[in-house]
Design an enzyme around this catalytic site. Structure first.
Site, PDB file in Angstrom:
ATOM      1  N   HIS A  56      39.311  48.034  33.788  1.00  0.00           N
ATOM      2  CA  HIS A  56      40.019  47.511  34.962  1.00  0.00           C
ATOM      3  C   HIS A  56      39.169  47.658  36.218  1.00  0.00           C
ATOM      4  O   HIS A  56      39.220  48.670  36.912  1.00  0.00           O
ATOM      5  CB  HIS A  56      41.336  48.259  35.128  1.00  0.00           C
ATOM      6  CG  HIS A  56      42.257  47.664  36.140  1.00  0.00           C
ATOM      7  ND1 HIS A  56      43.611  47.910  36.143  1.00  0.00           N
ATOM      8  CD2 HIS A  56      42.048  46.846  37.199  1.00  0.00           C
ATOM      9  CE1 HIS A  56      44.179  47.265  37.148  1.00  0.00           C
ATOM     10  NE2 HIS A  56      43.229  46.616  37.808  1.00  0.00           N
ATOM     11  N   ARG A  60      34.575  41.629  42.659  1.00  0.00           N
ATOM     12  CA  ARG A  60      34.602  40.800  43.876  1.00  0.00           C
ATOM     13  C   ARG A  60      33.648  39.608  43.828  1.00  0.00           C
ATOM     14  O   ARG A  60      33.357  39.011  44.869  1.00  0.00           O
ATOM     15  CB  ARG A  60      34.267  41.652  45.104  1.00  0.00           C
ATOM     16  CG  ARG A  60      35.095  42.904  45.290  1.00  0.00           C
ATOM     17  CD  ARG A  60      36.569  42.613  45.379  1.00  0.00           C
ATOM     18  NE  ARG A  60      37.325  43.721  45.981  1.00  0.00           N
ATOM     19  CZ  ARG A  60      38.639  43.802  45.970  1.00  0.00           C
ATOM     20  NH1 ARG A  60      39.359  42.853  45.378  1.00  0.00           N
ATOM     21  NH2 ARG A  60      39.259  44.805  46.545  1.00  0.00           N
ATOM     22  N   ASN A  90      41.228  37.998  40.060  1.00  0.00           N
ATOM     23  CA  ASN A  90      41.640  37.617  41.418  1.00  0.00           C
ATOM     24  C   ASN A  90      40.459  37.602  42.379  1.00  0.00           C
ATOM     25  O   ASN A  90      40.399  38.317  43.363  1.00  0.00           O
ATOM     26  CB  ASN A  90      42.780  38.500  41.929  1.00  0.00           C
ATOM     27  CG  ASN A  90      42.526  39.984  41.799  1.00  0.00           C
ATOM     28  OD1 ASN A  90      41.748  40.420  40.959  1.00  0.00           O
ATOM     29  ND2 ASN A  90      43.159  40.776  42.647  1.00  0.00           N
ATOM     30  N   LYS A 142      45.487  38.234  32.477  1.00  0.00           N
ATOM     31  CA  LYS A 142      46.042  39.158  33.473  1.00  0.00           C
ATOM     32  C   LYS A 142      47.158  38.454  34.233  1.00  0.00           C
ATOM     33  O   LYS A 142      46.967  37.373  34.791  1.00  0.00           O
ATOM     34  CB  LYS A 142      44.962  39.611  34.459  1.00  0.00           C
ATOM     35  CG  LYS A 142      45.474  40.500  35.609  1.00  0.00           C
ATOM     36  CD  LYS A 142      45.992  41.837  35.096  1.00  0.00           C
ATOM     37  CE  LYS A 142      46.533  42.717  36.218  1.00  0.00           C
ATOM     38  NZ  LYS A 142      45.499  43.225  37.122  1.00  0.00           N
ATOM     39  N   HIS A 173      50.017  43.667  35.995  1.00  0.00           N
ATOM     40  CA  HIS A 173      50.302  44.542  37.130  1.00  0.00           C
ATOM     41  C   HIS A 173      51.820  44.533  37.251  1.00  0.00           C
ATOM     42  O   HIS A 173      52.410  43.558  37.706  1.00  0.00           O
ATOM     43  CB  HIS A 173      49.655  44.015  38.414  1.00  0.00           C
ATOM     44  CG  HIS A 173      49.938  44.865  39.609  1.00  0.00           C
ATOM     45  ND1 HIS A 173      48.965  45.226  40.519  1.00  0.00           N
ATOM     46  CD2 HIS A 173      51.088  45.461  40.065  1.00  0.00           C
ATOM     47  CE1 HIS A 173      49.503  45.981  41.468  1.00  0.00           C
ATOM     48  NE2 HIS A 173      50.797  46.127  41.209  1.00  0.00           N
ATOM     49  N   HIS A 197      47.509  50.558  35.371  1.00  0.00           N
ATOM     50  CA  HIS A 197      47.703  51.578  36.409  1.00  0.00           C
ATOM     51  C   HIS A 197      49.152  52.060  36.587  1.00  0.00           C
ATOM     52  O   HIS A 197      49.716  51.974  37.667  1.00  0.00           O
ATOM     53  CB  HIS A 197      47.134  51.126  37.741  1.00  0.00           C
ATOM     54  CG  HIS A 197      47.500  49.730  38.181  1.00  0.00           C
ATOM     55  ND1 HIS A 197      48.771  49.209  38.097  1.00  0.00           N
ATOM     56  CD2 HIS A 197      46.737  48.757  38.735  1.00  0.00           C
ATOM     57  CE1 HIS A 197      48.778  47.983  38.572  1.00  0.00           C
ATOM     58  NE2 HIS A 197      47.558  47.678  38.951  1.00  0.00           N
ATOM     59  N   ASP A 269      40.752  50.650  38.316  1.00  0.00           N
ATOM     60  CA  ASP A 269      41.208  49.684  39.317  1.00  0.00           C
ATOM     61  C   ASP A 269      40.236  49.686  40.497  1.00  0.00           C
ATOM     62  O   ASP A 269      40.640  49.659  41.657  1.00  0.00           O
ATOM     63  CB  ASP A 269      42.639  49.983  39.776  1.00  0.00           C
ATOM     64  CG  ASP A 269      43.253  48.818  40.569  1.00  0.00           C
ATOM     65  OD1 ASP A 269      42.648  47.731  40.605  1.00  0.00           O
ATOM     66  OD2 ASP A 269      44.323  49.009  41.160  1.00  0.00           O
ATOM     67  N   HIS A 273      36.689  47.811  49.310  1.00  0.00           N
ATOM     68  CA  HIS A 273      36.707  47.136  50.609  1.00  0.00           C
ATOM     69  C   HIS A 273      35.712  47.858  51.508  1.00  0.00           C
ATOM     70  O   HIS A 273      35.483  49.057  51.339  1.00  0.00           O
ATOM     71  CB  HIS A 273      38.094  47.187  51.250  1.00  0.00           C
ATOM     72  CG  HIS A 273      39.167  46.522  50.458  1.00  0.00           C
ATOM     73  ND1 HIS A 273      39.293  45.158  50.358  1.00  0.00           N
ATOM     74  CD2 HIS A 273      40.167  47.047  49.709  1.00  0.00           C
ATOM     75  CE1 HIS A 273      40.335  44.863  49.597  1.00  0.00           C
ATOM     76  NE2 HIS A 273      40.886  45.994  49.186  1.00  0.00           N
TER      77      HIS A 273
END
Length: 398
Positions: A56, A60, A90, A142, A173, A197, A269, A273
């Site tokens: 997981h 990016r 994503n 997912k 999720h 998670h 996960d 950032h």
């Protein structure tokens, strides 16, 4: 390659063995192997573990590469003993079409230090036909049932059911009551579900009861939900993610779930950032892949779990759940994905050693349970004694 004098666990016993590697595979495991013309690594009594598989991560790439990319993210993996990562969909664009998945696969080629695989994403616009086309090209579908970006939050039950039926395995999720909904959908469609998670005592109990019924339910927890809780979160804290940190009681329930087999895997996960992004506004997500093994080794040092259990949840189980052939074990015939760790270290985790683009870690200042010395991917040394070997030899596992 010949690894000599390494401590490995066999049937809950720690034994000193030599490991011979040929053509990227483990060829022999014996008390003593002596061969000429071999690259020799003297483990000198350090532990040799199966390479970690992180099921997981969010690398990016493409579209958000100012935060992380396949090269920097895979370097974080290599430094942390992770030899295979599975990347979430994503990104920008969302990986919800066959074209986007193929583009992503091309983007990754020749850029990763470790092996990798990709998830395909479910869409609120019902992309079940796309799911059906690519289900053997991705490790799982997912589905975001609570929160997401773009078109990836799926709330319509009919669409959820269509996506489940089109998939080989669905990772979700799901939080709170959505965990029960995901289990219900899995039972209805007879498609296995992988619950990402999990963070609460109640969610662990739902999984425990579902497994008791014989359902194919797999459960993941993160190191941050095991070692951190809401008492660590202060105003302006960087420790905000989805799911949020919970209580100390929830921490203990997750550990109990690992010990009794309710929890199958550790996934980080990893969702980096930049410092600026975290400082400017409330932004959910933290980096994690670089220190997952070194943090989890604290549980071994503290005698919460054994090394055998650690390798089971960080290597063996994810390989089996996601169908990664010849990975996840130190066994003859398996890929030589190996990690040498020093369990005698007194080192602390620091922001200065972070190799992810984000440049920080939520574990800054915490003691390590062990330190990764060498990371080997299919017989290739990619990281050794705090230096990267410039071998971007990572390849896709599907």
């Amino acid at each position: 390659m010949l690894i000599k004098n390494g401590l490995i666990t066999l049937e809950e016993k720690v034994v000193l063995k030599d490991i011979l590697v040929a053509d990227g595979k483990i060829k022999e495991i014996s008390d003593e192997i002596n061969l000429d013309d071999q690259e020799v690594i003297d483990a000198n009594g350090k532990y040799v573990l199966a390479g970690v598989i992180d099921p997981h991560v969010h690398m990016r790439d493409p579209g958000l590469t100012h935060k992380e990319d396949f090269e920097t993210g895979s370097m974080a993996c290599a430094k942390g003993g992770v030899t295979t990562f599975l990347d979430m969909p994503n990104t920008v664009p969302n990986t919800i079409t066959e074209e986007a998945l193929l583009d992503k696969k091309r983007e990754a080629q020749g850029r990763s230090y470790v092996d990798y695989g990709f998830y395909f994403g479910g869409s609120k616009n019902n992309n079940s036909e796309e799911v059906r086309k690519v289900k053997d090209m991705a490790v799982a579908t997912k589905v975001f049932m609570n929160v997401s970006t773009g078109n990836m939050l799926v709330e319509d039950e009919r669409i959820l059911e269509d996506i489940f039926r089109a998939s080989n395995l669905v990772a979700v999720h799901a939080e709170g009551e959505m965990v029960a909904k995901a289990i219900e959908l899995s039972e209805k469609t007879k498609v296995p579900v992988y619950l990402c998670h999990l963070s609460t005592k109640e969610e662990i109990q739902m999984v425990r009861e579902a497994k008791a019924k014989g359902l194919k339910i797999y459960a993941e927890v993160t190191p941050h939900h095991l070692f951190l809780n809401e008492s660590y979160v202060k105003e302006g804290s960087f420790l905000r993610m989805k799911p949020e940190l919970k209580t100390k009681e929830d921490n203990e329930a997750l550990w109990e779930g690992i010990v009794d087999g309710t929890i199958d895997t550790i996934g980080t996960d990893h969702a980096p950032h930049t410092l600026q992004e975290k400082q400017e506004k409330l932004t959910f997500g933290i980096p994690g892949v670089q220190f997952s093994l070194e943090i989890m080794l604290k549980a071994v040092d503290g005698e919460k779990i054994s090394l055998t259990k650690l390798s089971e949840i960080m290597s063996k189980n994810p390989a089996e759940i996601f169908g990664l052939k010849n990975k996840g074990k130190i066994e003859v015939g398996y890929d030589a994905d190996l990690v040498l760790v020093d369990l005698e270290t007194e080192a602390k985790i620091t922001n200065e050693e972070v190799v992810s683009k984000c440049g920080w870690t939520p574990y800054n200042g915490m003691s390590k349970g062990g330190e990764v010395v060498t990371t080997i991917v299919r017989g290739n040394i990619v990281y050794n004694n705090k230096k990267f070997i410039n071998k971007k030899i990572g390849k896709e596992v599907m």
